[in-house]
Design an enzyme around this catalytic site. Structure first.
Site, PDB file in Angstrom:
ATOM      1  N   ARG A  98       3.516   5.437  -7.736  1.00 25.88           N
ATOM      2  CA  ARG A  98       4.003   4.395  -6.817  1.00 25.88           C
ATOM      3  C   ARG A  98       5.485   4.116  -7.022  1.00 25.88           C
ATOM      4  O   ARG A  98       6.213   3.852  -6.059  1.00 25.88           O
ATOM      5  CB  ARG A  98       3.145   3.149  -6.964  1.00 25.88           C
ATOM      6  CG  ARG A  98       1.782   3.321  -6.260  1.00 25.88           C
ATOM      7  CD  ARG A  98       0.798   2.275  -6.624  1.00 25.88           C
ATOM      8  NE  ARG A  98      -0.350   2.230  -5.703  1.00 25.88           N
ATOM      9  CZ  ARG A  98      -1.444   1.526  -5.932  1.00 25.88           C
ATOM     10  NH1 ARG A  98      -1.562   0.816  -7.050  1.00 25.88           N
ATOM     11  NH2 ARG A  98      -2.433   1.538  -5.059  1.00 25.88           N
ATOM     12  N   HIS A 158      -4.603   5.502  -3.699  1.00 25.96           N
ATOM     13  CA  HIS A 158      -5.688   4.628  -4.151  1.00 25.96           C
ATOM     14  C   HIS A 158      -6.331   5.268  -5.371  1.00 25.96           C
ATOM     15  O   HIS A 158      -6.452   6.493  -5.442  1.00 25.96           O
ATOM     16  CB  HIS A 158      -6.773   4.485  -3.068  1.00 25.96           C
ATOM     17  CG  HIS A 158      -8.060   3.922  -3.610  1.00 25.96           C
ATOM     18  ND1 HIS A 158      -8.261   2.567  -3.755  1.00 25.96           N
ATOM     19  CD2 HIS A 158      -9.168   4.531  -4.124  1.00 25.96           C
ATOM     20  CE1 HIS A 158      -9.455   2.371  -4.316  1.00 25.96           C
ATOM     21  NE2 HIS A 158     -10.026   3.547  -4.550  1.00 25.96           N
ATOM     22  N   ASN A 204       1.489   2.181  -0.153  1.00 29.56           N
ATOM     23  CA  ASN A 204       1.767   2.475  -1.560  1.00 29.56           C
ATOM     24  C   ASN A 204       1.180   3.813  -2.042  1.00 29.56           C
ATOM     25  O   ASN A 204       0.923   3.994  -3.225  1.00 29.56           O
ATOM     26  CB  ASN A 204       1.345   1.301  -2.442  1.00 29.56           C
ATOM     27  CG  ASN A 204      -0.137   0.998  -2.357  1.00 29.56           C
ATOM     28  OD1 ASN A 204      -0.878   1.722  -1.708  1.00 29.56           O
ATOM     29  ND2 ASN A 204      -0.578  -0.059  -3.026  1.00 29.56           N
ATOM     30  N   GLU A 226     -17.448   5.045  -4.429  1.00 29.66           N
ATOM     31  CA  GLU A 226     -16.381   5.627  -3.604  1.00 29.66           C
ATOM     32  C   GLU A 226     -16.536   7.145  -3.511  1.00 29.66           C
ATOM     33  O   GLU A 226     -16.365   7.727  -2.431  1.00 29.66           O
ATOM     34  CB  GLU A 226     -15.018   5.226  -4.165  1.00 29.66           C
ATOM     35  CG  GLU A 226     -14.758   3.736  -4.008  1.00 29.66           C
ATOM     36  CD  GLU A 226     -13.498   3.241  -4.714  1.00 29.66           C
ATOM     37  OE1 GLU A 226     -13.209   2.032  -4.618  1.00 29.66           O
ATOM     38  OE2 GLU A 226     -12.797   4.051  -5.362  1.00 29.66           O
ATOM     39  N   TYR A 250     -12.714  -0.624   2.168  1.00 29.14           N
ATOM     40  CA  TYR A 250     -11.960  -1.775   1.676  1.00 29.14           C
ATOM     41  C   TYR A 250     -12.696  -3.097   1.944  1.00 29.14           C
ATOM     42  O   TYR A 250     -12.076  -4.155   1.989  1.00 29.14           O
ATOM     43  CB  TYR A 250     -10.563  -1.792   2.293  1.00 29.14           C
ATOM     44  CG  TYR A 250      -9.569  -0.908   1.564  1.00 29.14           C
ATOM     45  CD1 TYR A 250      -9.294  -1.093   0.203  1.00 29.14           C
ATOM     46  CD2 TYR A 250      -8.864   0.096   2.222  1.00 29.14           C
ATOM     47  CE1 TYR A 250      -8.377  -0.304  -0.462  1.00 29.14           C
ATOM     48  CE2 TYR A 250      -7.938   0.889   1.561  1.00 29.14           C
ATOM     49  CZ  TYR A 250      -7.701   0.685   0.215  1.00 29.14           C
ATOM     50  OH  TYR A 250      -6.778   1.460  -0.458  1.00 29.14           O
ATOM     51  N   PHE A 289      -4.202  -9.544   4.581  1.00 31.36           N
ATOM     52  CA  PHE A 289      -3.629  -8.241   4.929  1.00 31.36           C
ATOM     53  C   PHE A 289      -4.681  -7.208   5.338  1.00 31.36           C
ATOM     54  O   PHE A 289      -4.356  -6.040   5.556  1.00 31.36           O
ATOM     55  CB  PHE A 289      -2.807  -7.688   3.750  1.00 31.36           C
ATOM     56  CG  PHE A 289      -3.562  -7.593   2.446  1.00 31.36           C
ATOM     57  CD1 PHE A 289      -4.426  -6.537   2.200  1.00 31.36           C
ATOM     58  CD2 PHE A 289      -3.407  -8.566   1.467  1.00 31.36           C
ATOM     59  CE1 PHE A 289      -5.129  -6.450   1.003  1.00 31.36           C
ATOM     60  CE2 PHE A 289      -4.111  -8.488   0.271  1.00 31.36           C
ATOM     61  CZ  PHE A 289      -4.970  -7.421   0.046  1.00 31.36           C
ATOM     62  N   ARG A 341      -5.251   4.948 -13.036  1.00 30.53           N
ATOM     63  CA  ARG A 341      -4.615   3.659 -12.706  1.00 30.53           C
ATOM     64  C   ARG A 341      -3.223   3.585 -13.342  1.00 30.53           C
ATOM     65  O   ARG A 341      -2.282   3.067 -12.741  1.00 30.53           O
ATOM     66  CB  ARG A 341      -5.476   2.476 -13.191  1.00 30.53           C
ATOM     67  CG  ARG A 341      -6.817   2.290 -12.490  1.00 30.53           C
ATOM     68  CD  ARG A 341      -6.730   1.920 -11.036  1.00 30.53           C
ATOM     69  NE  ARG A 341      -5.937   0.738 -10.761  1.00 30.53           N
ATOM     70  CZ  ARG A 341      -5.906   0.108  -9.581  1.00 30.53           C
ATOM     71  NH1 ARG A 341      -6.655   0.546  -8.567  1.00 30.53           N
ATOM     72  NH2 ARG A 341      -5.134  -0.931  -9.393  1.00 30.53           N
ATOM     73  N   LYS A 389      -2.574   8.449   0.521  1.00 31.34           N
ATOM     74  CA  LYS A 389      -2.587   7.635   1.742  1.00 31.34           C
ATOM     75  C   LYS A 389      -1.643   8.189   2.823  1.00 31.34           C
ATOM     76  O   LYS A 389      -0.795   9.042   2.543  1.00 31.34           O
ATOM     77  CB  LYS A 389      -2.212   6.192   1.375  1.00 31.34           C
ATOM     78  CG  LYS A 389      -3.229   5.509   0.447  1.00 31.34           C
ATOM     79  CD  LYS A 389      -2.866   4.039   0.211  1.00 31.34           C
ATOM     80  CE  LYS A 389      -3.864   3.360  -0.707  1.00 31.34           C
ATOM     81  NZ  LYS A 389      -3.527   1.917  -0.911  1.00 31.34           N
ATOM     82  N   THR A 391       0.265  -2.023  -8.014  1.00 34.65           N
ATOM     83  CA  THR A 391       0.045  -2.054  -6.561  1.00 34.65           C
ATOM     84  C   THR A 391       1.362  -2.181  -5.796  1.00 34.65           C
ATOM     85  O   THR A 391       1.593  -1.466  -4.823  1.00 34.65           O
ATOM     86  CB  THR A 391      -0.876  -3.246  -6.208  1.00 34.65           C
ATOM     87  OG1 THR A 391      -2.071  -3.155  -7.001  1.00 34.65           O
ATOM     88  CG2 THR A 391      -1.240  -3.251  -4.738  1.00 34.65           C
TER      89      THR A 391
HETATM   90  P1  DAT Z   1      -4.819  -1.317  -5.707  1.00 35.15           P
HETATM   91  O1  DAT Z   1      -4.649  -0.343  -4.567  1.00 35.15           O
HETATM   92  O2  DAT Z   1      -3.693  -1.242  -6.689  1.00 35.15           O
HETATM   93  O3  DAT Z   1      -6.179  -1.226  -6.359  1.00 35.15           O
HETATM   94  P2  DAT Z   1      -5.790  -3.761  -4.455  1.00 35.15           P
HETATM   95  O4  DAT Z   1      -7.165  -3.230  -4.676  1.00 35.15           O
HETATM   96  O5  DAT Z   1      -5.478  -5.130  -4.931  1.00 35.15           O
HETATM   97  O6  DAT Z   1      -4.690  -2.787  -5.079  1.00 35.15           O
HETATM   98  O7  DAT Z   1      -5.454  -3.741  -2.908  1.00 35.15           O
HETATM   99  C1  DAT Z   1      -5.894  -2.661  -2.097  1.00 35.15           C
HETATM  100  C2  DAT Z   1      -4.777  -2.282  -1.162  1.00 35.15           C
HETATM  101  O8  DAT Z   1      -4.515  -3.371  -0.281  1.00 35.15           O
HETATM  102  C3  DAT Z   1      -3.432  -1.996  -1.820  1.00 35.15           C
HETATM  103  O9  DAT Z   1      -3.335  -0.690  -2.345  1.00 35.15           O
HETATM  104  C4  DAT Z   1      -2.487  -2.224  -0.699  1.00 35.15           C
HETATM  105  C5  DAT Z   1      -3.119  -3.393   0.050  1.00 35.15           C
HETATM  106  N1  DAT Z   1      -2.543  -4.662  -0.424  1.00 35.15           N
HETATM  107  C6  DAT Z   1      -2.831  -5.302  -1.586  1.00 35.15           C
HETATM  108  N2  DAT Z   1      -2.117  -6.439  -1.715  1.00 35.15           N
HETATM  109  C7  DAT Z   1      -1.354  -6.504  -0.573  1.00 35.15           C
HETATM  110  C8  DAT Z   1      -0.392  -7.436  -0.083  1.00 35.15           C
HETATM  111  N3  DAT Z   1      -0.047  -8.544  -0.784  1.00 35.15           N
HETATM  112  N4  DAT Z   1       0.189  -7.183   1.105  1.00 35.15           N
HETATM  113  C9  DAT Z   1      -0.135  -6.083   1.835  1.00 35.15           C
HETATM  114  N5  DAT Z   1      -1.042  -5.169   1.430  1.00 35.15           N
HETATM  115  C10 DAT Z   1      -1.634  -5.383   0.246  1.00 35.15           C
HETATM  116 MG    MG Z   2      -8.068  -1.660  -5.680  1.00 35.85          MG
END
Ligand code: DAT
Ligand code: MG
Length: 140
Positions: free
Chosen positions: A104, A117, A114, A128, A51, A59, A87, A11, A93
């Site tokens: 991370r 992805h 973070n 994807e 996304y 968010f 993962r 990212k 996350t």
């Molecule tokens: P991951 O990237 O671990 O699969 P996710 O699919 O739940 O996590 O969320 C996608 C992305 O969205 C994540 O990498 C960062 C952002 N995100 C998730 N939860 C968040 C939060 N509480 N506040 C801000 N950004 C968030």
């Molecule tokens: Mg995810």
């Protein structure tokens, strides 16, 4: 165990700090092979599509703005149980909850910024990968 492929994004927070090589070193140390890779700027439409599953989350706007704020490196990773393996290597996350040695834990700035992805299922990996790579761009 099965040879699998997963989709990865390094990212903008990580490319900005010149961490592509450091992250790739962690990936390769975990026996994942980088079988496709390119550095691109996502369009807003691409980030929103990617996304889309999170479009109702509070968010979402911030997430899309962040993902188009700088270059990303999109990748296909191949290995035994690549989806679950990556993962694990990525870590939780929220970097505050990520295990020692994970990408991370090592590099993420916050839950939003973070660093990486990784696909969360075989179905997601397939969709994807197809969003960013043609079959002949992936060389296993
Ligand atoms: P991951 O990237 O671990 O699969 P996710 O699919 O739940 O996590 O969320 C996608 C992305 O969205 C994540 O990498 C960062 C952002 N995100 C998730 N939860 C968040 C939060 N509480 N506040 C801000 N950004 C968030
Ligand atoms: Mg995810």
């Amino acid at each position: 165990m099965a040879l699998e492929r997963t989709f990865s994004i390094i990212k903008p927070d990580a490319t900005e700090r010149n961490l592509t090589g450091a992250i790739n070193a962690v990936i390769e140390k975990a026996s994942l092979r980088i079988v496709a890779q390119k550095r691109i700027l996502l369009t807003r439409a691409q980030a929103e599509q990617f996304y889309a599953v999170h479009s109702a989350r509070p968010f979402f706007g911030e997430l899309v703005d962040f993902m188009i704020s700088g270059p990303v490196v999109v990748q296909v990773l191949e290995g035994e149980d690549a989806i679950a393996t990556y993962r694990e290597v990525m870590g939780a996350t929220n970097p505050e909850n990520a295990a020692e040695g994970t990408i991370r834990k090592l590099f993420a700035k916050s839950v939003g910024e973070n660093s990486v992805h990784g696909s969360d299922s075989p179905e997601a990996a397939q969709v994807e990968i197809a969003q960013f790579f043609a079959g002949n761009e992936i060389v296993g």
